[in-house]
Write an enzyme that holds these catalytic residues in place. Structure first.
Site, short mmCIF file in Angstrom:
data_model
loop_
_atom_site.label_atom_id
_atom_site.label_comp_id
_atom_site.label_asym_id
_atom_site.label_seq_id
_atom_site.Cartn_x
_atom_site.Cartn_y
_atom_site.Cartn_z
N CYS A 14 37.49 62.35 68.11
CA CYS A 14 38.25 62.82 66.94
C CYS A 14 38.11 64.32 66.69
O CYS A 14 38.71 64.85 65.77
CB CYS A 14 37.80 62.08 65.69
SG CYS A 14 38.03 60.32 65.80
N HIS A 54 36.10 64.47 58.19
CA HIS A 54 36.75 63.54 59.11
C HIS A 54 36.65 62.14 58.48
O HIS A 54 35.58 61.74 58.03
CB HIS A 54 36.07 63.55 60.48
CG HIS A 54 36.47 62.37 61.33
ND1 HIS A 54 37.79 62.11 61.63
CD2 HIS A 54 35.75 61.37 61.89
CE1 HIS A 54 37.85 61.01 62.36
NE2 HIS A 54 36.63 60.54 62.54
N THR A 72 39.31 49.22 60.68
CA THR A 72 39.30 50.70 60.64
C THR A 72 40.28 51.30 61.65
O THR A 72 40.08 52.41 62.12
CB THR A 72 37.87 51.27 60.82
OG1 THR A 72 37.35 50.83 62.09
CG2 THR A 72 36.93 50.82 59.73
N LYS A 122 30.15 58.86 51.77
CA LYS A 122 28.75 58.88 52.26
C LYS A 122 28.39 60.28 52.76
O LYS A 122 27.28 60.76 52.55
CB LYS A 122 28.58 57.88 53.41
CG LYS A 122 28.48 56.42 52.98
CD LYS A 122 28.44 55.55 54.22
CE LYS A 122 28.56 54.09 53.88
NZ LYS A 122 27.32 53.36 53.82
N ASP A 175 35.69 38.68 51.05
CA ASP A 175 36.24 39.22 49.81
C ASP A 175 37.01 40.50 50.14
O ASP A 175 36.48 41.39 50.82
CB ASP A 175 35.05 39.52 48.88
CG ASP A 175 35.47 40.12 47.55
OD1 ASP A 175 36.66 40.46 47.39
OD2 ASP A 175 34.58 40.26 46.68
N GLU A 192 43.01 61.33 71.74
CA GLU A 192 42.13 60.50 72.56
C GLU A 192 42.82 59.19 72.91
O GLU A 192 42.19 58.28 73.44
CB GLU A 192 40.78 60.25 71.86
CG GLU A 192 40.88 59.58 70.51
CD GLU A 192 39.52 59.23 69.96
OE1 GLU A 192 38.77 58.51 70.63
OE2 GLU A 192 39.22 59.71 68.86
N SER A 252 33.03 61.35 68.01
CA SER A 252 31.93 60.58 68.60
C SER A 252 31.60 61.08 69.99
O SER A 252 32.44 61.65 70.69
CB SER A 252 32.32 59.10 68.66
OG SER A 252 32.24 58.55 67.38
N ASN A 288 42.44 55.23 60.16
CA ASN A 288 41.89 56.26 61.05
C ASN A 288 42.98 56.76 62.00
O ASN A 288 43.54 55.99 62.77
CB ASN A 288 40.70 55.69 61.85
CG ASN A 288 39.89 56.81 62.51
OD1 ASN A 288 40.27 57.98 62.47
ND2 ASN A 288 38.77 56.43 63.11
N SER A 335 27.15 54.71 64.78
CA SER A 335 28.14 55.80 64.72
C SER A 335 28.13 56.47 63.34
O SER A 335 28.29 57.69 63.24
CB SER A 335 29.54 55.30 65.07
OG SER A 335 30.09 54.50 64.04
P1 HMG Z 1 30.73 46.04 58.71
O1 HMG Z 1 29.78 45.25 59.54
O2 HMG Z 1 31.96 45.37 58.24
O3 HMG Z 1 29.97 46.73 57.51
O4 HMG Z 1 31.15 47.32 59.58
P2 HMG Z 1 29.13 46.16 56.29
O5 HMG Z 1 28.98 44.68 56.34
O6 HMG Z 1 27.91 47.01 56.24
O7 HMG Z 1 30.07 46.48 55.04
C1 HMG Z 1 30.63 47.73 54.82
C2 HMG Z 1 30.42 48.10 53.35
O8 HMG Z 1 31.11 47.16 52.51
C3 HMG Z 1 28.96 48.09 52.88
O9 HMG Z 1 28.79 49.20 52.02
C4 HMG Z 1 28.86 46.80 52.07
O10 HMG Z 1 27.85 46.81 51.08
C5 HMG Z 1 30.24 46.77 51.44
P3 HMG Z 1 27.74 50.36 52.38
O11 HMG Z 1 26.40 49.75 52.45
O12 HMG Z 1 28.18 50.90 53.75
O13 HMG Z 1 27.91 51.37 51.28
N1 HMG Z 1 30.67 45.44 50.96
C6 HMG Z 1 31.35 45.27 49.81
N2 HMG Z 1 31.74 46.14 48.85
C7 HMG Z 1 32.44 45.63 47.76
N3 HMG Z 1 32.72 44.31 47.62
C8 HMG Z 1 32.32 43.41 48.54
C9 HMG Z 1 31.60 43.88 49.70
N4 HMG Z 1 31.08 43.27 50.80
C10 HMG Z 1 30.51 44.25 51.56
N5 HMG Z 1 32.61 42.11 48.38
C11 HMG Z 1 31.92 49.53 60.10
C12 HMG Z 1 31.69 48.50 59.00
C13 HMG Z 1 32.52 50.78 59.49
C14 HMG Z 1 30.59 49.88 60.78
C15 HMG Z 1 32.90 48.92 61.14
O14 HMG Z 1 34.16 48.71 60.54
C16 HMG Z 1 33.07 49.78 62.38
O15 HMG Z 1 32.33 49.67 63.35
N6 HMG Z 1 34.12 50.69 62.40
C17 HMG Z 1 34.37 51.59 63.55
C18 HMG Z 1 33.34 52.69 63.68
C19 HMG Z 1 33.52 53.81 62.69
O16 HMG Z 1 34.57 53.99 62.08
N7 HMG Z 1 32.48 54.67 62.58
C20 HMG Z 1 32.53 55.81 61.69
C21 HMG Z 1 31.63 56.95 62.16
S1 HMG Z 1 32.01 57.43 63.83
C22 HMG Z 1 33.48 58.36 63.66
O17 HMG Z 1 33.87 58.73 62.59
C23 HMG Z 1 34.26 58.64 64.92
C24 HMG Z 1 35.50 57.80 65.10
O18 HMG Z 1 36.52 58.24 64.22
C25 HMG Z 1 35.97 57.86 66.56
C26 HMG Z 1 36.11 59.21 67.23
O19 HMG Z 1 35.39 60.16 67.02
O20 HMG Z 1 36.97 59.26 68.11
C27 HMG Z 1 35.26 56.33 64.80
#
Ligand code: HMG
Length: 383
Positions: free
Chosen positions: A111, A233, A152, A242, A29, A79, A304, A272, A201
């Site tokens: 980041c 960030h 992302t 969050k 979805d 990075e 990270s 991002n 993360s």
């Molecule tokens: P995922 O497996 O797709 O997550 O990974 P999910 O299945 O838990 O779904 C995400 C959200 O969508 C959930 O909400 C679901 O409920 C919701 P939450 O529980 O989180 O509030 N959802 C829906 N909502 C509305 N309608 C629907 C529906 N279905 C589900 N139909 C994840 C998500 C972000 C983990 C993944 O994309 C990922 O690994 N991304 C990369 C890592 C990342 O960005 N981490 C952030 C923190 S680390 C950071 O910020 C550093 C970074 O920038 C790098 C650096 O420092 O260099 C990454």
């Protein structure tokens, strides 16, 4: 001392992918992306954009308007480096025709590095108040195709002029820091895409926020209710929501959307931009709110690995006059949507490893573009 951000300008390439395309491909979805992670579009660089062209195009309006004679330092945070040795700042120095008596360096810590650069720049200006530092954060975020993190991605650059008597934001001296050795996201030198433990993360991000906030409080930082707005960030905008929910809970406060919404507007449609993401959030806040004069703004930087820093600043009187809002809106308005096939073609960026010469098709009609690669050297051109 009155030191901080005097100018702030961002740049993004002209292409984006609507996440509806990936939702269809992944049979999910679309609201999982639009609402669940809070992202609608992600900026995608064509072959003739890289971190150098993004950065040079972000900084160019600042140099055009302010000149370059007082700039004696370029700090380049990234990075997604193009070279293991030479600093990308040197390409910028050449493209922008900056004075020869200028130091150039590249900084890395995921980041977070632009925030380290900002703190270093402020300390430097305290010793040399007549000088200015050009600070640029520029990144291209790439995860594996068909991974959960693919949605992302994004890219962009933010350029800032750091000076004495800044016209945009004075940076406060108090700052709270948090470091912990963790493997939540990393990219070994031999990989083009990041490795990530996604859920972990997001937990580490919140843990670092708590640690940095508590250190900020210990340094006698501002109280929660002194802030008019919070910039986080933004790897994806739901992370900002969050984070703010978490901080409000820690402070036994009630979450108010107007404390974070304006800073997330650009991120939702850009994605991002790693080291640039926090400052893209600040640009978004400044471009969308004209009532922030003399108000305190909170900033949380996360990289990270991990390092977090909580700091703050005061928005200056008449800041509205010194923004690049029109240029930013123009960049966003002229963007073009990609289909999945062209996204894939751009994702596989050209990188000859044998020294062969390749001429790169022109997509980018901004001031600076990557024109060719030959003999292991990148050649940039003015359009
Ligand atoms: P995922 O497996 O797709 O997550 O990974 P999910 O299945 O838990 O779904 C995400 C959200 O969508 C959930 O909400 C679901 O409920 C919701 P939450 O529980 O989180 O509030 N959802 C829906 N909502 C509305 N309608 C629907 C529906 N279905 C589900 N139909 C994840 C998500 C972000 C983990 C993944 O994309 C990922 O690994 N991304 C990369 C890592 C990342 O960005 N981490 C952030 C923190 S680390 C950071 O910020 C550093 C970074 O920038 C790098 C650096 O420092 O260099 C990454």
């Amino acid at each position: 001392m009155n030191i901080g951000i005097d100018q702030i300008s961002f740049y993004i390439p002209k292409y984006y992918l609507d996440l509806a395309i990936l939702a269809e491909r992944n049979h999910v979805d679309v609201n999982k992306y639009y609402k669940g992670i809070g992202q609608e579009k992600m900026s995608i660089p064509p072959h003739d954009e890289d971190i150098v062209t993004l950065a040079a195009n972000a900084a160019y309006p600042i140099i055009q308007k302010n000149g370059a004679s007082d700039i004696d330092t370029i700090l380049f945070a990234t990075e997604s480096s193009i070279d293991q040795s030479k600093a990308a700042a040197i390409y910028i120095h050449h493209l922008l025709n900056l004075p020869q008596n200028c130091r150039c360096v590249e900084l890395k810590q995921a980041c977070y590095s632009a925030t380290a650069a900002l703190q270093l720049a402020c300390a430097y200006i305290a010793l040399h108040p007549q000088k200015k530092v050009l600070l640029i954060a520029s990144d291209i975020s790439r995860y594996d195709l068909d991974s959960v993190a693919e949605v992302t991605q994004g890219c962009g650059a933010v350029a800032m002029l750091i000076s004495h008597h800044p016209r945009i934001m004075k940076i406060d001296n108090m700052t709270g820091k948090y470091t912990e050795d963790v493997m939540d996201f990393w990219r070994p030198n031999y990989r083009k895409t990041a490795l990530v433990d996604g859920k972990f993360s997001t937990q580490m991000y919140l843990k670092a926020l708590e640690g940095a906030w508590s250190d900020y409080q210990a340094q006698e930082g501002r109280a929660y209710d002194e802030f008019a707005h919070f910039c986080y960030h933004l790897p994806f905008s739901k992370m900002g929501i969050k984070a703010h929910q978490y901080l409000t809970r820690l402070n036994k406060q009630t979450m108010q959307a107007e404390h974070i919404d304006a800073a997330m507007i650009y991120n939702r449609i850009i994605g991002n931009s790693y080291s640039a993401a926090l400052y893209l959030g600040l640009a978004s806040l400044l471009d969308h709110r004209n009532d922030l004069e003399e108000q305190a703004v909170a900033m949380f930087s996360y990289g990270s690995g991990c390092v977090g820093e909580f700091f703050s600043g005061i928005i200056q009187t008449n800041y509205q006059q010194y923004l690049y809002t029109t240029e930013h809106q123009r960049l966003l308005a002229k963007r073009q949507a990609l289909d999945y096939e062209t996204y894939l073609e751009f994702w596989h960026y050209p990188e000859p490893t044998d020294g062969q010469t390749i001429t790169i098709d022109q997509h980018n009609h901004s001031t600076f573009r990557l024109a060719s690669i030959s003999n292991h050297q990148r050649h940039y051109a003015r359009t």
